[in-house]
Scaffold this motif. Structure first.
Motif, mmCIF file in Angstrom:
data_model
loop_
_atom_site.group_PDB
_atom_site.id
_atom_site.type_symbol
_atom_site.label_atom_id
_atom_site.label_comp_id
_atom_site.label_asym_id
_atom_site.label_seq_id
_atom_site.Cartn_x
_atom_site.Cartn_y
_atom_site.Cartn_z
ATOM 1 N N CYS A 1 0.680 -1.110 -0.165
ATOM 2 C CA CYS A 1 -0.153 0.115 -0.142
ATOM 3 C C CYS A 1 0.889 1.371 -0.172
ATOM 4 C CB CYS A 1 -0.822 -0.064 1.075
ATOM 5 S SG CYS A 1 -0.114 0.412 2.793
ATOM 6 N N SER B 1 -5.448 -6.583 3.615
ATOM 7 C CA SER B 1 -4.568 -6.094 4.378
ATOM 8 C C SER B 1 -4.820 -6.385 5.717
ATOM 9 C CB SER B 1 -4.826 -4.436 4.383
ATOM 10 O OG SER B 1 -6.065 -4.026 4.990
ATOM 11 N N CYS C 1 -4.196 -1.185 9.587
ATOM 12 C CA CYS C 1 -5.031 -0.364 9.197
ATOM 13 C C CYS C 1 -5.637 0.464 10.223
ATOM 14 C CB CYS C 1 -5.855 -0.991 8.314
ATOM 15 S SG CYS C 1 -5.175 -1.752 6.823
ATOM 16 N N CYS D 1 -3.793 3.666 10.771
ATOM 17 C CA CYS D 1 -3.241 4.043 9.714
ATOM 18 C C CYS D 1 -3.659 5.523 9.333
ATOM 19 C CB CYS D 1 -3.352 3.149 8.392
ATOM 20 S SG CYS D 1 -2.792 4.001 7.044
ATOM 21 N N LEU E 1 -6.266 5.809 6.401
ATOM 22 C CA LEU E 1 -7.715 4.918 6.463
ATOM 23 C C LEU E 1 -8.743 5.508 5.593
ATOM 24 C CD1 LEU E 1 -8.735 2.013 7.258
ATOM 25 C CD2 LEU E 1 -9.342 3.281 9.666
ATOM 26 N N CYS F 1 -8.436 5.099 2.260
ATOM 27 C CA CYS F 1 -8.240 3.729 1.529
ATOM 28 C C CYS F 1 -9.460 2.852 1.835
ATOM 29 C CB CYS F 1 -7.046 3.352 2.408
ATOM 30 S SG CYS F 1 -6.549 1.546 1.740
ATOM 31 N N HIS G 1 -11.925 -2.645 9.113
ATOM 32 C CA HIS G 1 -10.642 -1.773 8.733
ATOM 33 C C HIS G 1 -9.683 -2.739 7.818
ATOM 34 C CE1 HIS G 1 -11.665 1.105 11.597
ATOM 35 N NE2 HIS G 1 -11.747 0.125 12.618
ATOM 36 N N LYS H 1 -8.482 -3.677 3.685
ATOM 37 C CA LYS H 1 -8.538 -3.184 2.396
ATOM 38 C C LYS H 1 -8.490 -4.347 1.582
ATOM 39 C CE LYS H 1 -8.292 -0.579 -1.352
ATOM 40 N NZ LYS H 1 -9.048 0.423 -1.844
#
Length: 146
Positions: free
Chosen positions: A18, A39, A44, A47, A50, A53, A59, A61
């Motif tokens: 990512c 992910s 995440c 992050c 987030l 994304c 949470h 991806k």
């Protein structure tokens, strides 16, 4: 939302990376031939990107990649190259014209019989007729010159 192209595919490890340098690892392949990469929700959660994304409640991806993606990329790059663009412009004068003639002059608009074998036979016969016409035209031109 981050698009798939913002993620980097790592062929060696068969994973995506990512924009924040976290790894999306392979999970499974679905019946349509798409590999799923997900992910780690623990990374995440904290992050800073987030919100840009994913909207996922857990949470995570998830990206998909077709099993033939490498071949599709090769074809796409070839088509978008300088030579590929030149050849694509010639398509309307060569290939598309052949299909149009087959439809208009040789009854290729509809299949006369049912079944794959019969349709293949009709297509091959149409191609043979078109090739014979091309040969006749070339031979006629040669005869008129000499």
């Amino acid at each position: 939302m981050f698009a798939k192209w913002k993620f980097t595919y790592d062929a060696e490890s068969n994973s995506y990376i990512c924009p924040e340098k976290h790894r999306l690892t392979y999970r499974t392949t679905d019946r349509k031939g798409y590999r799923q990469y997900a992910s780690d929700p623990e990374h995440c959660k904290t992050c800073p990107m987030l919100a840009q994304c994913t909207h996922s409640g857990n949470h995570r991806k998830v990206l998909t990649r077709h099993v033939w993606e490498d071949c599709k990329d090769w074809v796409r790059n070839n088509r978008l190259s300088r030579d590929g663009k030149h050849l694509y412009r010639k398509r309307k004068e060569t290939i598309e014209r052949s299909f149009a003639d087959a439809k208009e002059l040789h009854g290729f608009r509809y299949c006369r019989l049912r079944g794959l074998a019969n349709v293949k036979e009709q297509a091959l016969m149409t191609s043979a007729v078109q090739n014979m016409k091309k040969i006749a035209i070339h031979l006629d031109r040669l005869e008129k010159r000499g």
